[in-house]
Scaffold this motif. Structure first.
Motif, PDB file in Angstrom:
ATOM      1  N   THR A  66     -12.028  -3.007  -7.486  1.00 46.75           N
ATOM      2  CA  THR A  66     -11.699  -3.014  -6.064  1.00 46.75           C
ATOM      3  C   THR A  66     -12.907  -3.425  -5.232  1.00 46.75           C
ATOM      4  N   LEU A  67     -14.067  -2.849  -5.528  1.00 46.62           N
ATOM      5  CA  LEU A  67     -15.287  -3.184  -4.792  1.00 46.62           C
ATOM      6  C   LEU A  67     -15.665  -4.648  -4.983  1.00 46.62           C
ATOM      7  N   ALA A  68     -15.596  -5.116  -6.232  1.00 49.14           N
ATOM      8  CA  ALA A  68     -15.993  -6.497  -6.531  1.00 49.14           C
ATOM      9  C   ALA A  68     -15.051  -7.502  -5.887  1.00 49.14           C
ATOM     10  N   SER A  69     -13.756  -7.209  -5.930  1.00 47.91           N
ATOM     11  CA  SER A  69     -12.786  -8.168  -5.393  1.00 47.91           C
ATOM     12  C   SER A  69     -12.863  -8.236  -3.865  1.00 47.91           C
ATOM     13  N   ALA A  70     -13.278  -7.153  -3.224  1.00 47.91           N
ATOM     14  CA  ALA A  70     -13.497  -7.201  -1.777  1.00 47.91           C
ATOM     15  C   ALA A  70     -14.769  -7.972  -1.458  1.00 47.91           C
ATOM     16  N   MET A  72     -16.170 -10.245  -3.176  1.00 53.55           N
ATOM     17  CA  MET A  72     -16.013 -11.660  -3.511  1.00 53.55           C
ATOM     18  C   MET A  72     -15.608 -12.481  -2.297  1.00 53.55           C
ATOM     19  N   PHE A  73     -14.926 -11.841  -1.364  1.00 58.67           N
ATOM     20  CA  PHE A  73     -14.461 -12.555  -0.162  1.00 58.67           C
ATOM     21  C   PHE A  73     -15.222 -12.112   1.092  1.00 58.67           C
ATOM     22  N   GLY A  74     -16.418 -11.571   0.874  1.00 63.28           N
ATOM     23  CA  GLY A  74     -17.313 -11.283   1.985  1.00 63.28           C
ATOM     24  C   GLY A  74     -16.918 -10.101   2.851  1.00 63.28           C
ATOM     25  N   TYR A  75     -16.196  -9.150   2.289  1.00 67.21           N
ATOM     26  CA  TYR A  75     -15.755  -8.014   3.104  1.00 67.21           C
ATOM     27  C   TYR A  75     -16.939  -7.231   3.647  1.00 67.21           C
ATOM     28  N   GLN A  76     -16.882  -6.897   4.924  1.00 67.83           N
ATOM     29  CA  GLN A  76     -17.875  -6.049   5.580  1.00 67.83           C
ATOM     30  C   GLN A  76     -17.142  -4.872   6.219  1.00 67.83           C
ATOM     31  N   GLY A 141      -6.252   2.048   7.146  1.00 66.53           N
ATOM     32  CA  GLY A 141      -5.464   1.416   8.199  1.00 66.53           C
ATOM     33  C   GLY A 141      -4.830   0.094   7.832  1.00 66.53           C
ATOM     34  N   SER A 142      -4.783  -0.234   6.543  1.00 69.09           N
ATOM     35  CA  SER A 142      -4.132  -1.470   6.110  1.00 69.09           C
ATOM     36  C   SER A 142      -2.784  -1.131   5.490  1.00 69.09           C
ATOM     37  N   LEU A 143      -1.724  -1.507   6.191  1.00 71.80           N
ATOM     38  CA  LEU A 143      -0.388  -1.233   5.658  1.00 71.80           C
ATOM     39  C   LEU A 143      -0.138  -2.008   4.367  1.00 71.80           C
ATOM     40  N   GLU A 144      -0.695  -3.205   4.277  1.00 74.51           N
ATOM     41  CA  GLU A 144      -0.512  -3.994   3.049  1.00 74.51           C
ATOM     42  C   GLU A 144      -1.166  -3.321   1.854  1.00 74.51           C
ATOM     43  N   ALA A 145      -2.399  -2.846   2.042  1.00 80.30           N
ATOM     44  CA  ALA A 145      -3.090  -2.158   0.950  1.00 80.30           C
ATOM     45  C   ALA A 145      -2.362  -0.869   0.590  1.00 80.30           C
ATOM     46  N   LEU A 146      -1.905  -0.141   1.595  1.00 80.01           N
ATOM     47  CA  LEU A 146      -1.153   1.088   1.357  1.00 80.01           C
ATOM     48  C   LEU A 146       0.118   0.796   0.569  1.00 80.01           C
ATOM     49  N   ASP A 147       0.799  -0.290   0.918  1.00 76.46           N
ATOM     50  CA  ASP A 147       2.034  -0.662   0.230  1.00 76.46           C
ATOM     51  C   ASP A 147       1.754  -0.988  -1.241  1.00 76.46           C
ATOM     52  N   VAL A 148       0.671  -1.738  -1.504  1.00 74.18           N
ATOM     53  CA  VAL A 148       0.342  -2.116  -2.876  1.00 74.18           C
ATOM     54  C   VAL A 148       0.049  -0.876  -3.719  1.00 74.18           C
ATOM     55  N   LEU A 149      -0.758   0.038  -3.208  1.00 75.17           N
ATOM     56  CA  LEU A 149      -1.139   1.218  -3.983  1.00 75.17           C
ATOM     57  C   LEU A 149       0.003   2.222  -4.088  1.00 75.17           C
ATOM     58  N   ALA A 150       0.798   2.371  -3.027  1.00 74.68           N
ATOM     59  CA  ALA A 150       1.945   3.276  -3.092  1.00 74.68           C
ATOM     60  C   ALA A 150       2.974   2.767  -4.103  1.00 74.68           C
ATOM     61  N   THR A 151       3.192   1.459  -4.109  1.00 79.06           N
ATOM     62  CA  THR A 151       4.109   0.870  -5.087  1.00 79.06           C
ATOM     63  C   THR A 151       3.593   1.109  -6.504  1.00 79.06           C
ATOM     64  N   ALA A 152       2.284   0.938  -6.695  1.00 77.37           N
ATOM     65  CA  ALA A 152       1.699   1.184  -8.014  1.00 77.37           C
ATOM     66  C   ALA A 152       1.905   2.628  -8.449  1.00 77.37           C
ATOM     67  N   ALA A 153       1.750   3.575  -7.517  1.00 78.10           N
ATOM     68  CA  ALA A 153       1.931   4.995  -7.851  1.00 78.10           C
ATOM     69  C   ALA A 153       3.355   5.254  -8.336  1.00 78.10           C
ATOM     70  N   GLY A 196      -8.662  -5.402  -2.745  1.00 73.70           N
ATOM     71  CA  GLY A 196      -9.924  -5.950  -2.248  1.00 73.70           C
ATOM     72  C   GLY A 196      -9.721  -7.176  -1.376  1.00 73.70           C
ATOM     73  N   PRO A 197      -9.083  -8.225  -1.901  1.00 74.50           N
ATOM     74  CA  PRO A 197      -8.851  -9.396  -1.049  1.00 74.50           C
ATOM     75  C   PRO A 197      -7.926  -9.123   0.130  1.00 74.50           C
ATOM     76  N   ILE A 198      -7.053  -8.121   0.025  1.00 71.53           N
ATOM     77  CA  ILE A 198      -6.184  -7.791   1.158  1.00 71.53           C
ATOM     78  C   ILE A 198      -7.021  -7.354   2.349  1.00 71.53           C
ATOM     79  N   ILE A 199      -7.918  -6.372   2.141  1.00 73.00           N
ATOM     80  CA  ILE A 199      -8.683  -5.882   3.295  1.00 73.00           C
ATOM     81  C   ILE A 199      -9.764  -6.878   3.719  1.00 73.00           C
TER      82      ILE A 199
END
Length: 338
Positions: A66-70, A72-76, A141-153, A196-199
């Motif tokens: 998760t850290l690496a994939s964020a 990779m796209f310059g997340y701050q 605060g990212s609904l997309e990230a929440l959706d991905v992880l909730a679906t995985a659960a 990671g890339p989502i946020i």
């Protein structure tokens, strides 16, 4: 007890997760601090049970992805640390629940939480960690990230139930097995790599690439784990060799050996797995049959196949140390059988 599994394909013999560890170290230090903070509770048993597993030496590969994939796209920002911690809590909760369902005595070479505190405490502390994970997801605060992880659960829970339904059933097919490991293992790897890339607001193609990488890495990871149960050593496994056999789990080495066996051999598998006749003597015979029918070799060949898909998924992404490190993780994952 164990067998040597020859690796082919000319793989990198020095593959390591150290490059990924080094690149994510600063953020993983923050993740580890947050893990300890969020595992805390005024109810004394909660941190005791949680820390028993959290501190037991897992590689924490999923949160590093998760850290690496964020990065990779310059997340701050701070969100990747919270999501990585959420991923690790989801994984830890799954392990606590797994050990209860599987009646496991050892996890990473230590007594499981259920052996020390009991099944009820293990399940409830797992639930607590899931609750904390979802609170952190909401904080990001990212609904997309929440959706991905909730679906995985939800998918992971489905995988647990599916595994129960096929346990001790020698009619289980390779497709059934793939469905189980997709849900139980690959789904969380995929989600960990995708958030990671989502946020980081990466484009959809990049997000899909990381999801595919995680999914196929997860397939390879679980296949290697299942091969190690018949071809590894207890000291390396952190559990007893043959635990899957004793628990009646239908994994790929068993499926392949059963399908390729004679009627007499298939009768042996039915009595051992379906009727629970899993003595040490029968385990030795099972190891012999698995070796005779190349079941471990072919399980690793399939893991290599999914590893190649993971590698191809990353190929279009920008070159750099993070991409190189994530590529090397694929080799490291499969190399564990050597």
């Amino acid at each position: 007890m164990g067998v040597v599994i020859p690796l082919e394909e000319g793989k990198n013999k020095s593959a390591s997760i150290k490059p990924l560890v080094d690149l994510t170290k600063a953020d993983m230090d923050r993740v580890n601090q947050l893990i300890l903070s969020k595992a805390g509770s005024d109810v004394q048993m909660i941190p005791e049970v949680a820390n028993h597993l959290i501190s037991s030496g897992g590689k924490r590969l999923r949160p590093m992805l998760t850290l690496a994939s964020a990065a990779m796209f310059g997340y701050q920002g701070e969100g990747h640390v919270k999501l990585a911690t959420s991923v690790e809590f989801m994984h830890t909760a799954t392990l606590l629940h797994d050990d209860v369902v599987d009646e496991s005595d050892l996890r990473r070479g230590k007594s499981t939480a259920r052996m020390i505190w009991g099944n009820q405490a293990s399940v409830l502390v797992g639930d607590f960690l899931l609750g904390q994970a979802f609170k952190m997801m909401v904080d990001v605060g990212s609904l997309e990230a929440l959706d991905v992880l909730a679906t995985a659960a939800a998918v992971i829970a489905e995988g647990e139930v599916l595994q129960l339904s096929v346990a001790k059933n020698m009619e289980t097919t390779e497709d059934d097995y793939l469905s189980v490991i997709r849900a139980k293992t690959a789904a969380l790897f995929a989600a960990a790599a995708e958030v990671g890339p989502i946020i980081a607001n990466a484009d959809k193609a990049s997000r899909s690439a990381l999801r595919s990488y995680g999914m196929n890495l997860g397939y390879a990871f679980q296949m290697v784990d299942d091969a190690l149960d018949y071809g590894g050593k207890a000291a390396d496994l952190g559990k007893n060799v043959g635990d899957d056999f004793r628990e009646g789990k239908i994994t790929l080495p068993v499926i392949l050996a059963f399908r390729r066996g004679t009627q007499e051999e298939q009768a042996f598998w039915r009595s051992s797995i379906e009727n629970g006749e899993s003595s040490d003597e029968n385990l030795e015979k099972a190891l012999g049959l698995i070796t005779r029918h190349d079941a471990l070799k072919d399980t690793i060949a399939r893991a290599l196949h999914y590893g190649k898909i993971a590698r191809d998924a990353l190929a279009p992404l920008p070159a750099g140390p993070l991409k190189d490190a994530m590529m090397e993780v694929i080799d490291f994952t499969i190399q564990r059988v050597n």
